[in-house]
Design an enzyme around this catalytic site. Structure first.
Site, PDB file in Angstrom:
ATOM      1  N   CYS A 116       0.823  -1.229   0.000  1.00 24.15           N
ATOM      2  CA  CYS A 116       0.000   0.000   0.000  1.00 24.15           C
ATOM      3  C   CYS A 116       0.847   1.266   0.000  1.00 24.15           C
ATOM      4  O   CYS A 116       0.338   2.356  -0.277  1.00 24.15           O
ATOM      5  CB  CYS A 116      -0.942   0.004   1.191  1.00 24.15           C
ATOM      6  SG  CYS A 116      -1.944  -1.477   1.270  1.00 24.15           S
ATOM      7  N   HIS A 256      -3.322   6.971   3.455  1.00 25.22           N
ATOM      8  CA  HIS A 256      -3.732   5.712   2.818  1.00 25.22           C
ATOM      9  C   HIS A 256      -5.084   5.296   3.395  1.00 25.22           C
ATOM     10  O   HIS A 256      -5.292   5.320   4.608  1.00 25.22           O
ATOM     11  CB  HIS A 256      -2.667   4.647   3.078  1.00 25.22           C
ATOM     12  CG  HIS A 256      -3.115   3.271   2.707  1.00 25.22           C
ATOM     13  ND1 HIS A 256      -3.762   3.003   1.522  1.00 25.22           N
ATOM     14  CD2 HIS A 256      -3.032   2.080   3.375  1.00 25.22           C
ATOM     15  CE1 HIS A 256      -4.051   1.715   1.475  1.00 25.22           C
ATOM     16  NE2 HIS A 256      -3.621   1.136   2.580  1.00 25.22           N
ATOM     17  N   ASN A 286     -10.168  -0.563   0.759  1.00 23.01           N
ATOM     18  CA  ASN A 286      -8.713  -0.409   0.678  1.00 23.01           C
ATOM     19  C   ASN A 286      -8.250  -0.865  -0.710  1.00 23.01           C
ATOM     20  O   ASN A 286      -8.351  -2.047  -1.031  1.00 23.01           O
ATOM     21  CB  ASN A 286      -8.067  -1.254   1.779  1.00 23.01           C
ATOM     22  CG  ASN A 286      -6.551  -1.162   1.782  1.00 23.01           C
ATOM     23  OD1 ASN A 286      -5.949  -0.603   0.873  1.00 23.01           O
ATOM     24  ND2 ASN A 286      -5.940  -1.719   2.809  1.00 23.01           N
TER      25      ASN A 286
HETATM   26  C1  LIG Z   1      -9.387  -6.226  10.232  1.00 21.79           C
HETATM   27  C2  LIG Z   1      -9.956  -5.354  11.329  1.00 21.79           C
HETATM   28  C3  LIG Z   1     -11.010  -4.430  10.759  1.00 21.79           C
HETATM   29  C4  LIG Z   1     -10.608  -6.267  12.344  1.00 21.79           C
HETATM   30  O1  LIG Z   1     -11.103  -5.478  13.401  1.00 21.79           O
HETATM   31  P1  LIG Z   1     -10.762  -5.856  14.905  1.00 21.79           P
HETATM   32  O2  LIG Z   1     -11.508  -4.944  15.774  1.00 21.79           O
HETATM   33  O3  LIG Z   1      -9.264  -5.879  15.035  1.00 21.79           O
HETATM   34  O4  LIG Z   1     -11.378  -7.281  15.016  1.00 21.79           O
HETATM   35  P2  LIG Z   1     -10.700  -8.682  15.401  1.00 21.79           P
HETATM   36  O5  LIG Z   1      -9.833  -9.158  14.275  1.00 21.79           O
HETATM   37  O6  LIG Z   1     -10.067  -8.543  16.767  1.00 21.79           O
HETATM   38  O7  LIG Z   1     -11.972  -9.584  15.492  1.00 21.79           O
HETATM   39  C5  LIG Z   1     -13.003  -9.318  16.427  1.00 21.79           C
HETATM   40  C6  LIG Z   1     -14.143 -10.243  16.137  1.00 21.79           C
HETATM   41  O8  LIG Z   1     -14.796  -9.870  14.915  1.00 21.79           O
HETATM   42  C7  LIG Z   1     -14.903 -10.999  14.066  1.00 21.79           C
HETATM   43  N1  LIG Z   1     -14.862 -10.579  12.679  1.00 21.79           N
HETATM   44  C8  LIG Z   1     -13.786 -10.445  11.857  1.00 21.79           C
HETATM   45  N2  LIG Z   1     -14.170 -10.028  10.648  1.00 21.79           N
HETATM   46  C9  LIG Z   1     -15.511  -9.885  10.707  1.00 21.79           C
HETATM   47  C10 LIG Z   1     -16.484  -9.489   9.785  1.00 21.79           C
HETATM   48  N3  LIG Z   1     -16.152  -9.119   8.519  1.00 21.79           N
HETATM   49  N4  LIG Z   1     -17.772  -9.435  10.178  1.00 21.79           N
HETATM   50  C11 LIG Z   1     -18.128  -9.776  11.416  1.00 21.79           C
HETATM   51  N5  LIG Z   1     -17.250 -10.175  12.348  1.00 21.79           N
HETATM   52  C12 LIG Z   1     -15.964 -10.221  11.998  1.00 21.79           C
HETATM   53  C13 LIG Z   1     -13.745 -11.879  14.463  1.00 21.79           C
HETATM   54  O9  LIG Z   1     -13.977 -13.211  14.087  1.00 21.79           O
HETATM   55  C14 LIG Z   1     -13.726 -11.689  15.958  1.00 21.79           C
HETATM   56  O10 LIG Z   1     -14.708 -12.503  16.508  1.00 21.79           O
HETATM   57  P3  LIG Z   1     -14.471 -13.243  17.918  1.00 21.79           P
HETATM   58  O11 LIG Z   1     -14.270 -12.131  18.905  1.00 21.79           O
HETATM   59  O12 LIG Z   1     -15.726 -13.997  18.101  1.00 21.79           O
HETATM   60  O13 LIG Z   1     -13.260 -14.087  17.733  1.00 21.79           O
HETATM   61  C15 LIG Z   1      -8.827  -4.531  12.004  1.00 21.79           C
HETATM   62  O14 LIG Z   1      -7.970  -5.388  12.714  1.00 21.79           O
HETATM   63  C16 LIG Z   1      -8.021  -3.748  11.027  1.00 21.79           C
HETATM   64  O15 LIG Z   1      -8.496  -2.837  10.384  1.00 21.79           O
HETATM   65  N6  LIG Z   1      -6.707  -4.063  10.888  1.00 21.79           N
HETATM   66  C17 LIG Z   1      -5.880  -3.392   9.966  1.00 21.79           C
HETATM   67  C18 LIG Z   1      -6.167  -3.918   8.583  1.00 21.79           C
HETATM   68  C19 LIG Z   1      -5.523  -3.102   7.499  1.00 21.79           C
HETATM   69  O16 LIG Z   1      -5.524  -1.905   7.535  1.00 21.79           O
HETATM   70  N7  LIG Z   1      -5.004  -3.818   6.514  1.00 21.79           N
HETATM   71  C20 LIG Z   1      -4.465  -3.246   5.358  1.00 21.79           C
HETATM   72  C21 LIG Z   1      -3.067  -2.807   5.552  1.00 21.79           C
HETATM   73  S1  LIG Z   1      -2.535  -1.876   4.188  1.00 21.79           S
END
Ligand SMILES: CC(C)(COP(=O)(O)OP(=O)(O)OC[C@H]1O[C@@H](n2cnc3c(N)ncnc32)[C@H](O)[C@@H]1OP(=O)(O)O)[C@@H](O)C(=O)NCCC(=O)NCCS
Length: 329
Positions: A116, A256, A286
């Protein structure tokens, strides 16, 4: 400081696939909800390519628009850089196909991979090439077809990404102070495992990758989130220092577009007024290396960036990479 400006941004362009994928569409594919996606990411819609479109098609479309904006012919480009992790094929570089499609017959064409952060790494290379006289006119493209590599069974990643391309033409500054004021690039390979597609290279060749489901994007979301907030803050601090700017000098910050919460955290760290921050993650998801050039082009079209305005762009991505560029438009 402005006498050191060597490279100017001469034009920008984008290519956005017309087909869209909404949160409601995703509810039918995986166990997710519009509410969860909006709250955790700020996303509502992404644009996705049809089965026939390749990276080089979108890249070429964005490139042609940028060349038109710069009032330049493709033959005048001597360096063509495509920043991507979703190229047409493993090799040759997607830039070779783009060169052919736009007729940039006088260019050396190559790809760079910085996920990215790719477009900003590309701008940094372009600034170096133009600044040293190695190149005259450089075309930098950020293009991704991420919907081709996401795992459509993994709800934690498939809801996050979209497809798009953005491009910019760079050339020698004209001495009026407009152009690239500073660039910053950084990598921490110790974090490579946080966001990657393991299969398809020499470590896990295609057949092994398919049998072990390694040919899709893998991400450790919460760890990426934490690293991203630190990286964005670092990229912002470095670019202000390098370009000799304060937050007050910045007319528009283009972060970004990975996640609204990461952008909000960056805004708080920088102490920049939210109205000076461009956000379109709700419309595109993204789009990795395309996210910044798409936002840049859009901000220009909306009249948010006028000639003379200072725009600061900050990005982070897989690698782990992060970087920033300041430009006087
Ligand atoms: C991916 C992201 C949105 C997940 O949000 P989060 O608050 O960290 O959530 P977690 O991964 O801790 O998951 C929390 C819960 O939501 C659930 N979950 C994950 N994706 C889900 C979705 N699309 N819909 C519903 N629930 C979801 C998980 O299974 C987890 O459930 P559990 O508590 O029962 O195990 C977040 O971590 C994020 O934005 N990370 C950075 C990603 C990024 O920017 N990537 C690109 C880099 S260039």
């Amino acid at each position: 400081m402005e006498n050191n400006v060597k490279t100017m941004m001469l034009g920008t362009g984008v290519a956005i696939p017309p087909k869209t994928l909404t949160n409601q569409d995703l509810e039918k594919i995986v166990d997710t909800s519009d509410e969860w996606i909006r709250e955790r990411t700020g996303m509502q819609v992404r644009h996705i390519v049809d089965d026939e479109t390749q990276n080089s098609d979108l890249s070429a479309q964005a490139a042609k628009q940028a060349l038109k904006d710069a009032d330049m012919d493709a033959e005048e480009i001597d360096t063509l850089i495509v920043a991507t992790v979703t190229g047409d094929v493993t090799f040759p570089a997607t830039a070779c196909y783009v060169q052919d499609k736009i007729g940039a017959v006088n260019a050396a064409a190559f790809d760079i991979q910085a996920a990215c952060s790719g477009f900003l790494f590309g701008l940094s290379i372009a600034d170096g090439f133009v600044g040293t006289g190695k190149s005259k006119n450089v075309l930098v493209i950020g293009c991704e077809l991420l919907t081709r590599i996401v795992d459509w069974k993994d709800r934690s990643t498939c809801v996050l990404f979209g497809d798009a391309a953005g491009a910019a033409v760079l050339g020698p500054a004209n001495g009026d102070g407009r152009g690239i004021l500073g660039t910053f690039m950084k990598t921490d390979g110790r974090l490579a495992h946080l966001l990657c597609m393991p299969g398809g290279g020499t470590r896990y060749p295609a057949q092994v990758a398919i049998s072990e489901n390694l040919n899709t994007l893998k991400m450790r979301g919460p760890e990426v989130f934490r690293a991203a907030v630190t990286a964005m803050g670092d990229a912002a601090a470095h670019i202000l220092e390098t370009a000799g700017l304060t937050v007050d000098d910045v007319d528009l910050l283009i972060p970004h577009q990975a996640n609204k919460r990461i952008i909000d955290a960056t805004v708080r760290r920088m102490k920049i007024p939210p109205e000076k921050v461009y956000i379109n993650v709700h419309e595109y998801g993204n789009t990795s290396s395309a996210s910044i050039p798409v936002a840049l082009n859009e901000a220009k079209e909306k009249g948010l960036l006028k000639p003379g305005d200072v725009c600061v762009m900050v990005a982070f991505g897989g690698g782990f990479t992060w970087g920033s560029v300041a430009v006087r438009m």
